[in-house]
Design an enzyme around this catalytic site. Structure first.
Site, PDB file in Angstrom:
ATOM      1  N   SER A  40       0.824  -1.198   0.000  1.00 31.91           N
ATOM      2  CA  SER A  40       0.000   0.000   0.000  1.00 31.91           C
ATOM      3  C   SER A  40       0.862   1.254   0.000  1.00 31.91           C
ATOM      4  O   SER A  40       1.560   1.535   0.985  1.00 31.91           O
ATOM      5  CB  SER A  40      -0.889  -0.028   1.251  1.00 31.91           C
ATOM      6  N   VAL A  46       8.129   1.344   6.940  1.00 31.67           N
ATOM      7  CA  VAL A  46       8.710   1.953   8.140  1.00 31.67           C
ATOM      8  C   VAL A  46       9.975   2.738   7.758  1.00 31.67           C
ATOM      9  O   VAL A  46      10.271   3.777   8.353  1.00 31.67           O
ATOM     10  CB  VAL A  46       8.938   0.886   9.245  1.00 31.67           C
ATOM     11  N   LYS A  79      30.478  -3.075   7.221  1.00 31.79           N
ATOM     12  CA  LYS A  79      30.349  -2.988   8.681  1.00 31.79           C
ATOM     13  C   LYS A  79      31.115  -4.137   9.326  1.00 31.79           C
ATOM     14  O   LYS A  79      30.858  -5.299   9.016  1.00 31.79           O
ATOM     15  CB  LYS A  79      28.853  -3.055   9.053  1.00 31.79           C
ATOM     16  N   VAL A 186      -5.370  -3.437   1.822  1.00 35.43           N
ATOM     17  CA  VAL A 186      -6.291  -4.512   2.201  1.00 35.43           C
ATOM     18  C   VAL A 186      -7.398  -3.915   3.077  1.00 35.43           C
ATOM     19  O   VAL A 186      -7.121  -3.250   4.082  1.00 35.43           O
ATOM     20  CB  VAL A 186      -5.542  -5.625   2.983  1.00 35.43           C
ATOM     21  N   LEU A 335       8.331  -7.096  11.134  1.00 37.55           N
ATOM     22  CA  LEU A 335       7.771  -6.394  12.291  1.00 37.55           C
ATOM     23  C   LEU A 335       6.407  -6.949  12.694  1.00 37.55           C
ATOM     24  O   LEU A 335       5.984  -6.791  13.838  1.00 37.55           O
ATOM     25  CB  LEU A 335       7.674  -4.901  11.987  1.00 37.55           C
TER      26      LEU A 335
HETATM   27  P1  FAD Z   1       7.248  -2.160   6.987  1.00 34.14           P
HETATM   28  O1  FAD Z   1       8.459  -1.573   6.402  1.00 34.14           O
HETATM   29  O2  FAD Z   1       6.442  -1.298   7.900  1.00 34.14           O
HETATM   30  O3  FAD Z   1       6.327  -2.661   5.801  1.00 34.14           O
HETATM   31  C1  FAD Z   1       4.978  -2.955   5.994  1.00 34.14           C
HETATM   32  C2  FAD Z   1       4.308  -3.059   4.648  1.00 34.14           C
HETATM   33  O4  FAD Z   1       2.970  -3.482   4.829  1.00 34.14           O
HETATM   34  C3  FAD Z   1       4.260  -1.758   3.877  1.00 34.14           C
HETATM   35  O5  FAD Z   1       4.502  -1.999   2.504  1.00 34.14           O
HETATM   36  C4  FAD Z   1       2.818  -1.304   4.074  1.00 34.14           C
HETATM   37  O6  FAD Z   1       2.373  -0.456   3.060  1.00 34.14           O
HETATM   38  C5  FAD Z   1       2.127  -2.650   4.054  1.00 34.14           C
HETATM   39  N1  FAD Z   1       0.793  -2.651   4.648  1.00 34.14           N
HETATM   40  C6  FAD Z   1       0.436  -2.422   5.933  1.00 34.14           C
HETATM   41  N2  FAD Z   1      -0.906  -2.478   6.052  1.00 34.14           N
HETATM   42  C7  FAD Z   1      -1.392  -2.774   4.825  1.00 34.14           C
HETATM   43  C8  FAD Z   1      -2.696  -2.950   4.296  1.00 34.14           C
HETATM   44  N3  FAD Z   1      -3.798  -2.824   5.040  1.00 34.14           N
HETATM   45  N4  FAD Z   1      -2.809  -3.227   2.994  1.00 34.14           N
HETATM   46  C9  FAD Z   1      -1.730  -3.347   2.170  1.00 34.14           C
HETATM   47  N5  FAD Z   1      -0.473  -3.182   2.625  1.00 34.14           N
HETATM   48  C10 FAD Z   1      -0.316  -2.898   3.932  1.00 34.14           C
HETATM   49  N6  FAD Z   1      16.432  -3.596  11.543  1.00 34.14           N
HETATM   50  C11 FAD Z   1      17.718  -3.934  11.316  1.00 34.14           C
HETATM   51  O7  FAD Z   1      17.983  -5.078  10.917  1.00 34.14           O
HETATM   52  N7  FAD Z   1      18.711  -3.026  11.537  1.00 34.14           N
HETATM   53  C12 FAD Z   1      18.479  -1.794  12.029  1.00 34.14           C
HETATM   54  O8  FAD Z   1      19.407  -1.001  12.183  1.00 34.14           O
HETATM   55  C13 FAD Z   1      17.138  -1.435  12.332  1.00 34.14           C
HETATM   56  N8  FAD Z   1      16.823  -0.216  12.870  1.00 34.14           N
HETATM   57  C14 FAD Z   1      15.531   0.040  13.206  1.00 34.14           C
HETATM   58  C15 FAD Z   1      15.218   1.233  13.877  1.00 34.14           C
HETATM   59  C16 FAD Z   1      13.907   1.491  14.288  1.00 34.14           C
HETATM   60  C17 FAD Z   1      13.599   2.726  15.046  1.00 34.14           C
HETATM   61  C18 FAD Z   1      12.879   0.566  13.962  1.00 34.14           C
HETATM   62  C19 FAD Z   1      11.463   0.849  14.351  1.00 34.14           C
HETATM   63  C20 FAD Z   1      13.181  -0.588  13.279  1.00 34.14           C
HETATM   64  C21 FAD Z   1      14.496  -0.875  12.918  1.00 34.14           C
HETATM   65  N9  FAD Z   1      14.822  -2.069  12.281  1.00 34.14           N
HETATM   66  C22 FAD Z   1      16.129  -2.397  12.048  1.00 34.14           C
HETATM   67  C23 FAD Z   1      13.775  -2.986  11.861  1.00 34.14           C
HETATM   68  C24 FAD Z   1      13.552  -2.882  10.350  1.00 34.14           C
HETATM   69  O9  FAD Z   1      13.214  -1.557  10.005  1.00 34.14           O
HETATM   70  C25 FAD Z   1      12.444  -3.823   9.917  1.00 34.14           C
HETATM   71  O10 FAD Z   1      12.698  -5.110  10.393  1.00 34.14           O
HETATM   72  C26 FAD Z   1      12.347  -3.887   8.423  1.00 34.14           C
HETATM   73  O11 FAD Z   1      12.258  -2.631   7.846  1.00 34.14           O
HETATM   74  C27 FAD Z   1      11.151  -4.726   8.012  1.00 34.14           C
HETATM   75  O12 FAD Z   1       9.970  -4.006   8.188  1.00 34.14           O
HETATM   76  P2  FAD Z   1       8.641  -4.651   7.633  1.00 34.14           P
HETATM   77  O13 FAD Z   1       8.818  -4.931   6.193  1.00 34.14           O
HETATM   78  O14 FAD Z   1       8.254  -5.773   8.532  1.00 34.14           O
HETATM   79  O15 FAD Z   1       7.556  -3.505   7.863  1.00 34.14           O
END
Ligand code: FAD
Length: 498
Positions: A40, A46, A79, A186, A335
């Site tokens: 989306s 994030v 790193k 969604v 996450l």
């Molecule tokens: P997101 O990037 O949030 O992606 C979620 C996806 O789901 C998006 O595409 C969104 O649009 C979609 N979505 C949500 N709801 C819907 C819906 N209803 N319909 C359709 N799509 C939807 N990890 C490391 O390994 N090293 C680091 O240094 C590190 N630093 C971090 C610092 C912070 C402050 C935080 C919070 C996290 C950090 N992380 C780090 C973790 C890392 O950012 C995440 O593990 C990684 O980006 C994976 O995120 P994600 O894909 O699970 O979630």
């Protein structure tokens, strides 16, 4: 035309987790999985997560991705570890390297000999016996060679990369290998009336996507694993009280590029600094019970070592994980499955580990309890071990300068960590486990770096004559220093590779 019997995998979410999953399935098991990813633009990603662990190299290689292309696309740097400042006490610092300390002697770990001689005489700090530490401290880098028995190769490396560019890079890779992408949000989720499995997702525009297996990569929203399957959340905030972060990039300072991430302990948490080729990523992870958002932002901006390139972004989270990451035919990755703060850069590793296990347990025709239970047991173990290691960084402190540090220093810790610390204190042994991150050198780095000095060591370390031991240690130390002085400067190495 032949019927397609592959499992229909629907990935919900297009952040790092979603695109890593889609790219891996499309590349590694194209004959078993048909991949459809929904993301989306309205919600976005994030967009943080810049420091990684060496395991990511195996992921990049396994997917047939060219390292240079990946690094160029994500403005990545190399790193060698993480420098921790002010954790054990204000003014102290150490580097947790991706690598070992010294070499075992007569089957006994080097640190036992070091502990003995450190008690008896004045010797260099343990970091001087780690090539990874010495190279990082000198801002030097070269890829290690292949022979693991050669001291010159006794370190590993990871990447520091731009989180907003990693997912788009993987998207191109996944789409080129047959993954289908739909842009949309969604709105509702359809379930089987009897077994509760998810059968389809319906987007706000009314389009419907059916599947056999649904991978929840929807980030903190945990749309399917939390929203639909209602899987319980195991909260760890009593051990890891940081629940917010502010993040902002700044311009790179003149001069070199550190081949390491920096974590500096702050009065209510800690601050990261991640040098990339085009900018530096900064963030302050803090406990909102001890610090206001405004104060966190002001502190972050005030501490940056370069011109701010954007306003700070506020992120909220909770430490913990879903009781189970795979429930019915919904499997959470990233996450959506849990969160452990980025103190040891573990989140992307957890994504990668979940994908590896998914492929190992990939359903043959239909999802079985054995696959699910095997997957969940491994994921649980990984989370629990990382949790203990992170808590150690807070608990093993002499800091008493703020309510936050007083809290974490004196809090009750998990029994599993208390046992590990007791073993170390009494015998200088590091608890061994078969699966999971952070092996002996990592625990040694944090224990000794934060002043947790054991009472004793392996008695066999008392056997060698002190003069012979000193000669061996001096040779090791000098060998490391000579190897490091022959390594290129990290920034120069990056420029030459570009
Ligand atoms: P997101 O990037 O949030 O992606 C979620 C996806 O789901 C998006 O595409 C969104 O649009 C979609 N979505 C949500 N709801 C819907 C819906 N209803 N319909 C359709 N799509 C939807 N990890 C490391 O390994 N090293 C680091 O240094 C590190 N630093 C971090 C610092 C912070 C402050 C935080 C919070 C996290 C950090 N992380 C780090 C973790 C890392 O950012 C995440 O593990 C990684 O980006 C994976 O995120 P994600 O894909 O699970 O979630």
């Amino acid at each position: 035309m032949e019927a397609d019997h592959r499992i229909r995998v629907v990935v919900v979410g297009g952040g790092t987790a979603g695109w890593m999953t889609a790219a891996a399935l499309a590349t590694l098991i194209p004959g078993a999985a048909r991949v459809h990813l929904v993301e989306s633009a309205e919600i976005g990603i994030v967009g943080v997560g810049e420091a990684t662990l060496p395991h990511l190299r195996a992921f990049v290689t396994r997917l047939g991705i060219d390292e240079a292309a990946f690094m160029a696309a994500t403005n990545a740097t190399f790193k060698l570890g993480i420098e921790f400042r002010d954790f054990g006490a204000i003014g102290e610092r150490y580097i947790h390297p991706f690598g070992t300390y010294g070499r075992p002697l007569a089957g006994v770990g080097f640190h036992h000999y070091w502990l003995r001689r450190d008690r008896e005489a004045t010797i260099p700090p343990i970091g001087a016996f780690s090539l990874g530490v010495a190279a990082a401290a000198d801002h030097r880098f070269a890829r290690p060679g292949d022979d693991p028995d050669d001291l010159a190769n006794s370190y590993g490396y990871a990447y520091q990369c731009d989180a907003t560019r990693f997912a788009p890079f993987l998207r191109a890779h996944a789409e080129a290998r047959g993954a289908v992408r739909t842009e949309g949000t969604v709105a509702t989720v359809e379930r089987h009336p009897e077994n509760g499995d998810v059968t389809a997702i319906v987007l706000t525009d009314g389009s419907r996507i059916e599947g056999d297996l649904f991978i929840d990569c929807s980030g903190f929203r945990a749309l399917l694993i939390g929203g639909t399957m209602d899987e319980a959340w195991e909260d760890w905030s009593h051990w890891l009280p940081c629940d917010r972060a502010v993040a902002a990039p700044c311009a790179s300072p003149e001069g070199g590029i550190e081949p390491y991430t920096r974590a500096t302990a702050m009065p209510a948490g800690w601050r990261w600094r991640i040098p990339l080729t085009h900018r530096v990523g900064n963030g302050y992870v803090y406990a909102s019970a001890f610090l206001s958002d405004t104060d966190a932002m002001d502190t972050l901006v005030g501490s940056m070592e370069g011109r701010p390139l954007a306003d700070p972004r506020l992120l909220r989270f909770r430490a913990g994980r879903r009781r189970r990451s795979w429930v019915g035919n919904v499997l959470a990755v990233g996450l959506a499955s849990g969160f452990l703060e980025p103190l040891e850069s573990t989140s992307i590793y957890l994504v990668q580990m979940a994908i590896t296990q998914l492929i190992e347990h990939f359903p043959n025709i239909r999802v079985t309890n054995t696959d699910r239970d095997g997957f969940n047991a491994l994921v649980d173990g990984e989370y629990d071990r990382i949790r203990d290691f992170l808590i150690l960084h807070y608990h093993a402190t002499r800091r008493d300068d703020s309510p936050f540090w007083n809290h974490v220093r004196t809090m009750a810790i998990p029994a599993s960590l208390a046992e590990k610390m007791a073993l170390w204190r009494q015998t200088a042994q590091v608890s061994q486990y078969r699966h999971g991150l952070f092996l002996e050198p990592s625990w040694i780095a944090v224990y000794l770096g934060q002043g947790v000095v054991p009472e004793g060591w392996d008695p066999r370390a008392d056997l060698p004559d002190a003069a012979a031991l000193d000669r061996a240690m001096t040779a090791l130390h000098d060998g490391i220093a000579a190897t490091v002085s022959g390594m290129p400067d990290h920034a120069a190495y990056l420029a030459a590779a570009a």
